[in-house]
Write an enzyme that holds these catalytic residues in place. Structure first.
Site, PDB file in Angstrom:
ATOM      1  N   TYR A  11       0.826  -1.221   0.000  1.00  0.00           N
ATOM      2  CA  TYR A  11       0.000   0.000   0.000  1.00  0.00           C
ATOM      3  C   TYR A  11       0.861   1.273   0.000  1.00  0.00           C
ATOM      4  O   TYR A  11       0.735   2.114  -0.903  1.00  0.00           O
ATOM      5  CB  TYR A  11      -0.900  -0.064   1.239  1.00  0.00           C
ATOM      6  CG  TYR A  11      -1.666   1.192   1.562  1.00  0.00           C
ATOM      7  CD1 TYR A  11      -2.327   1.915   0.560  1.00  0.00           C
ATOM      8  CD2 TYR A  11      -1.757   1.637   2.878  1.00  0.00           C
ATOM      9  CE1 TYR A  11      -3.052   3.061   0.877  1.00  0.00           C
ATOM     10  CE2 TYR A  11      -2.482   2.770   3.196  1.00  0.00           C
ATOM     11  CZ  TYR A  11      -3.117   3.479   2.196  1.00  0.00           C
ATOM     12  OH  TYR A  11      -3.818   4.604   2.508  1.00  0.00           O
ATOM     13  N   ASP A  51      12.055 -13.062  -0.805  1.00  0.00           N
ATOM     14  CA  ASP A  51      11.690 -12.975   0.604  1.00  0.00           C
ATOM     15  C   ASP A  51      12.898 -12.561   1.430  1.00  0.00           C
ATOM     16  O   ASP A  51      13.978 -13.151   1.288  1.00  0.00           O
ATOM     17  CB  ASP A  51      11.177 -14.344   1.067  1.00  0.00           C
ATOM     18  CG  ASP A  51      10.317 -14.208   2.290  1.00  0.00           C
ATOM     19  OD1 ASP A  51      10.791 -13.617   3.288  1.00  0.00           O
ATOM     20  OD2 ASP A  51       9.165 -14.678   2.251  1.00  0.00           O
ATOM     21  N   PHE A  73       9.917  -1.025   3.493  1.00  0.00           N
ATOM     22  CA  PHE A  73       8.495  -1.043   3.868  1.00  0.00           C
ATOM     23  C   PHE A  73       8.033  -2.447   4.256  1.00  0.00           C
ATOM     24  O   PHE A  73       6.999  -2.582   4.908  1.00  0.00           O
ATOM     25  CB  PHE A  73       7.631  -0.594   2.672  1.00  0.00           C
ATOM     26  CG  PHE A  73       7.835   0.835   2.272  1.00  0.00           C
ATOM     27  CD1 PHE A  73       7.088   1.844   2.858  1.00  0.00           C
ATOM     28  CD2 PHE A  73       8.764   1.181   1.299  1.00  0.00           C
ATOM     29  CE1 PHE A  73       7.263   3.166   2.496  1.00  0.00           C
ATOM     30  CE2 PHE A  73       8.949   2.504   0.924  1.00  0.00           C
ATOM     31  CZ  PHE A  73       8.194   3.497   1.524  1.00  0.00           C
ATOM     32  N   SER A  77       2.443  -5.575   9.893  1.00  0.00           N
ATOM     33  CA  SER A  77       2.194  -4.237  10.441  1.00  0.00           C
ATOM     34  C   SER A  77       0.863  -4.090  11.174  1.00  0.00           C
ATOM     35  O   SER A  77       0.313  -2.999  11.213  1.00  0.00           O
ATOM     36  CB  SER A  77       2.277  -3.208   9.313  1.00  0.00           C
ATOM     37  OG  SER A  77       1.283  -3.500   8.356  1.00  0.00           O
ATOM     38  N   TYR A 141       4.308  -5.410  17.647  1.00  0.00           N
ATOM     39  CA  TYR A 141       4.596  -4.706  16.377  1.00  0.00           C
ATOM     40  C   TYR A 141       5.468  -3.479  16.636  1.00  0.00           C
ATOM     41  O   TYR A 141       6.520  -3.297  16.001  1.00  0.00           O
ATOM     42  CB  TYR A 141       3.272  -4.301  15.711  1.00  0.00           C
ATOM     43  CG  TYR A 141       3.451  -3.289  14.611  1.00  0.00           C
ATOM     44  CD1 TYR A 141       4.218  -3.582  13.495  1.00  0.00           C
ATOM     45  CD2 TYR A 141       2.852  -2.021  14.696  1.00  0.00           C
ATOM     46  CE1 TYR A 141       4.401  -2.643  12.488  1.00  0.00           C
ATOM     47  CE2 TYR A 141       3.027  -1.086  13.696  1.00  0.00           C
ATOM     48  CZ  TYR A 141       3.805  -1.395  12.599  1.00  0.00           C
ATOM     49  OH  TYR A 141       3.990  -0.463  11.608  1.00  0.00           O
ATOM     50  N   LYS A 145       9.570  -2.583  15.494  1.00  0.00           N
ATOM     51  CA  LYS A 145      10.083  -1.377  14.823  1.00  0.00           C
ATOM     52  C   LYS A 145      11.139  -0.697  15.701  1.00  0.00           C
ATOM     53  O   LYS A 145      12.126  -0.147  15.201  1.00  0.00           O
ATOM     54  CB  LYS A 145       8.934  -0.404  14.529  1.00  0.00           C
ATOM     55  CG  LYS A 145       7.952  -0.914  13.507  1.00  0.00           C
ATOM     56  CD  LYS A 145       8.575  -1.007  12.113  1.00  0.00           C
ATOM     57  CE  LYS A 145       7.581  -1.465  11.084  1.00  0.00           C
ATOM     58  NZ  LYS A 145       8.127  -1.494   9.722  1.00  0.00           N
ATOM     59  N   HIS A 187      -8.097  -2.399   8.454  1.00  0.00           N
ATOM     60  CA  HIS A 187      -7.992  -0.968   8.729  1.00  0.00           C
ATOM     61  C   HIS A 187      -9.342  -0.270   8.655  1.00  0.00           C
ATOM     62  O   HIS A 187     -10.196  -0.623   7.849  1.00  0.00           O
ATOM     63  CB  HIS A 187      -6.990  -0.313   7.765  1.00  0.00           C
ATOM     64  CG  HIS A 187      -5.597  -0.800   7.993  1.00  0.00           C
ATOM     65  ND1 HIS A 187      -5.040  -1.806   7.253  1.00  0.00           N
ATOM     66  CD2 HIS A 187      -4.674  -0.450   8.917  1.00  0.00           C
ATOM     67  CE1 HIS A 187      -3.814  -2.054   7.712  1.00  0.00           C
ATOM     68  NE2 HIS A 187      -3.576  -1.250   8.725  1.00  0.00           N
ATOM     69  N   ASP A 282      -4.299  -1.152  21.358  1.00  0.00           N
ATOM     70  CA  ASP A 282      -4.668   0.164  20.818  1.00  0.00           C
ATOM     71  C   ASP A 282      -4.580   1.251  21.890  1.00  0.00           C
ATOM     72  O   ASP A 282      -5.357   1.248  22.844  1.00  0.00           O
ATOM     73  CB  ASP A 282      -6.124   0.153  20.329  1.00  0.00           C
ATOM     74  CG  ASP A 282      -6.278  -0.333  18.914  1.00  0.00           C
ATOM     75  OD1 ASP A 282      -5.281  -0.326  18.180  1.00  0.00           O
ATOM     76  OD2 ASP A 282      -7.405  -0.701  18.549  1.00  0.00           O
TER      77      ASP A 282
HETATM   78  N1  UDP Z   1     -10.959   0.361  14.410  1.00  0.00           N
HETATM   79  C1  UDP Z   1     -12.287   0.093  14.696  1.00  0.00           C
HETATM   80  N2  UDP Z   1     -12.940  -0.873  13.971  1.00  0.00           N
HETATM   81  C2  UDP Z   1     -12.327  -1.574  12.982  1.00  0.00           C
HETATM   82  C3  UDP Z   1     -10.958  -1.294  12.689  1.00  0.00           C
HETATM   83  C4  UDP Z   1     -10.313  -0.321  13.424  1.00  0.00           C
HETATM   84  O1  UDP Z   1     -12.886   0.694  15.591  1.00  0.00           O
HETATM   85  O2  UDP Z   1     -12.968  -2.458  12.377  1.00  0.00           O
HETATM   86  C5  UDP Z   1     -10.262   1.400  15.159  1.00  0.00           C
HETATM   87  C6  UDP Z   1      -9.010   0.921  15.874  1.00  0.00           C
HETATM   88  O3  UDP Z   1      -9.338   0.429  17.171  1.00  0.00           O
HETATM   89  C7  UDP Z   1      -8.163   2.204  15.923  1.00  0.00           C
HETATM   90  C8  UDP Z   1      -8.596   2.956  14.661  1.00  0.00           C
HETATM   91  O4  UDP Z   1      -9.836   2.383  14.259  1.00  0.00           O
HETATM   92  O5  UDP Z   1      -8.521   2.959  17.038  1.00  0.00           O
HETATM   93  C9  UDP Z   1      -7.602   2.837  13.534  1.00  0.00           C
HETATM   94  O6  UDP Z   1      -7.307   1.472  13.368  1.00  0.00           O
HETATM   95  P1  UDP Z   1      -6.541   0.907  12.104  1.00  0.00           P
HETATM   96  O7  UDP Z   1      -6.528  -0.585  12.220  1.00  0.00           O
HETATM   97  O8  UDP Z   1      -7.127   1.500  10.864  1.00  0.00           O
HETATM   98  O9  UDP Z   1      -5.076   1.516  12.218  1.00  0.00           O
HETATM   99  P2  UDP Z   1      -3.985   1.410  13.408  1.00  0.00           P
HETATM  100  O10 UDP Z   1      -4.327   2.525  14.363  1.00  0.00           O
HETATM  101  O11 UDP Z   1      -4.068   0.056  14.014  1.00  0.00           O
HETATM  102  O12 UDP Z   1      -2.709   1.646  12.695  1.00  0.00           O
END
Ligand code: UDP
Length: 329
Positions: A11, A51, A73, A77, A141, A145, A187, A282
Site C-alpha cells: 500500500y 523474501d 516497507f 504491520s 509490532y 520497529k 484498517h 490500541d
Molecule cells: N478500528 C475500529 N474498527 C475496525 C478497525 C479499526 O474501531 O474495524 C479502530 C481501531 O481500534 C483504531 C482505529 O480504528 O482505534 C484505527 O485502526 P486501524 O486498524 O485503521 O489503524 P492502526 O491505528 O491500528 O494503525
C-alpha cells in the site's frame, strides 16, 4: 539515486515507488507478494519477487542492482495481530530487517529509510506527539520497529550507515492509480468503505470507553501520497544529515465515530455502526506533532483534512470494489 524498495508492491511502498520515479531515481522493488500486488508496481521499476527471510536472495539483488539507498516497507504491520502472534513480529520482522541491514552494509549501501510507527508512543506525556517524546512501544509490532531503529543506530555508529526513521501515524487515502487492498482488511477506513459499497453489513467500533471526547479512539490520518513525499525528502536530506527521526501526521485527531460520520458524508451511505470491545494494543489517542520535518525539510502535506483523504479513498475503492483484483491499476 539507485533505490531498493522492499515492500514496493504494498500500500505505502507502491506509492513511494511512484514518487521516487517522479523525482528521477532508479528503483528496484523486492517483495514476496504475501500482501503486496504485482500490478501495483510501477512498470518503470525493476521487480524481483523474493523474501527477506532468504538473505541469499537479498544478496543476489544487491549484487545485481547495486543500490546506494534502501527504503524498507516490507513488514508485518498489524497491532492486533502482533498481540495474538508476537513471534511473527518479534521474530520475523526483526530477523528479516537484520538480513536486509546486514546485506546492505556488506554491499556498501549508504542510506536507509525505515517505515517506523506511532506505536512507539504508547503512553505519551505530551499530545501532539513530537520526536522528543519517550519511546514506549505499545505492542509486539511497535517493539519490532523499535528493535530495527536500535539496530540502525548501531549500523550508523559502527558502519557509518545514514538513516531516517519515519514514524507514521495512520496512513490513509489512495492516489489516482494506487489503492489500499489488504487481505484480510483490518484498517478502519477501507472497512467502512466496504460497508458503503454494500460488501459488509456494518462497522464495529472497537471500544467507546477511552478517555476521549466521544469515548472512541482518536487517530491522526495522513495521506499515503504525503507519506511518500516525506520519504523522498528524507532520502535526499541524507546528503546533509546522517540521522533523521520524524513523526508523520497532520496534527489533527479524529475519533472512530468522526471517521464513520465523514464516510457517511462523503459516500451518502448510512453506514451502520456498532460498538465492540476494545482491540488489544490500541492506545486511546495518537496525534503527531510534525513540526520538525515541516521546518527542516519543508514537508507540506497536500491532504490536511480527513474529508479529502476519505474522498481520495472512496474514488479508488468505488472504481475498484474488489481492489487490485479488478484491474491492472
Ligand atoms: N478500528 C475500529 N474498527 C475496525 C478497525 C479499526 O474501531 O474495524 C479502530 C481501531 O481500534 C483504531 C482505529 O480504528 O482505534 C484505527 O485502526 P486501524 O486498524 O485503521 O489503524 P492502526 O491505528 O491500528 O494503525
Amino acid at each position: 539515486m539507485r533505490v531498493l524498495v522492499t515492500g514496493g508492491a504494498g500500500y505505502i511502498g507502491s506509492v513511494a515507488v511512484d514518487s521516487l520515479l517522479a523525482d528521477g531515481h532508479e528503483v528496484a522493488v523486492f517483495d514476496n507478494l504475501y500482501m503486496g500486488h504485482k500490478v501495483a508496481v510501477n512498470e518503470q521499476a525493476a521487480f524481483v519477487e523474493g523474501d527477506l527471510a532468504n538473505k541469499s536472495e537479498v544478496d543476489a539483488l544487491m549484487k545485481e542492482f547495486r543500490p546506494d539507498s534502501i527504503m524498507h516497507f516490507a513488514a508485518y504491520s498489524l497491532v492486533g495481530e502482533s498481540v495474538e502472534n508476537p513471534f511473527k513480529y518479534l521474530g520475523d520482522n526483526v530477523s528479516n530487517g537484520l538480513n536486509l541491514l546486514q546485506s546492505a552494509v556488506e554491499h556498501g549501501v549508504e542510506r536507509f529509510i525505515l517505515s517506523s510507527t506511532a506505536n512507539l508512543f504508547d503512553d505519551p506525556e505530551t499530545i501532539p506527539i513530537s520526536e522528543s517524546e519517550r519511546l514506549v512501544p505499545g505492542s509486539p509490532y511497535g517493539e519490532s520497529k523499535y528493535f530495527i531503529e536500535r539496530i540502525l543506530h548501531w549500523m550508523h555508529r559502527t558502519k557509518g550507515l545514514r538513516y531516517a526513521a519515519l514514524r507514521y501515524f495512520n496512513a490513509a487515502g489512495c492516489s489516482e492509480v494506487r489503492g489500499e487492498d489488504h487481505d484480510p482488511e483490518t484498517h478502519l477506513i477501507p472497512l467502512i468503505l466496504q460497508v458503503a459499497l454494500g460488501q459488509r453489513e456494518k462497522i464495529m467500533m472497537f471500544g467507546d470507553d477511552y478517555d476521549t471526547p466521544d469515548g472512541t479512539c482518536v487517530r491522526d490520518y495522513i495521506h499515503v501520497e504525503d507519506l511518500a513525499q516525506a520519504h523522498v525528502l528524507a532520502l535526499n536530506a541524507l546528503t546533509d544529515h546522517e540521522v533523521l527521526h520524524y513523526n508523520l501526521g497532520n496534527g489533527n485527531g479524529f475519533s472512530v465515530k468522526e471517521v464513520v460520520e465523514t464516510v457517511r458524508e462523503v459516500t451518502g451511505h448510512p453506514v451502520p455502526a456498532e460498538v465492540a470491545p476494545r482491540r488489544e494494543g490500541d492506545p486511546g489517542v495518537l496525534i503527531a506533532d510534525s513540526t520538525r520535518i515541516r521546518e527542516e525539510l519543508g514537508w507540506d502535506p497536500k491532504y490536511p483534512d480527513l474529508k479529502s483523504i476519505i474522498e481520495s479513498a472512496w474514488k479508488w475503492h468505488s472504481a475498484h470494489p474488489h481492489g487490485y483484483g479488478d484491474s491492472a491499476t
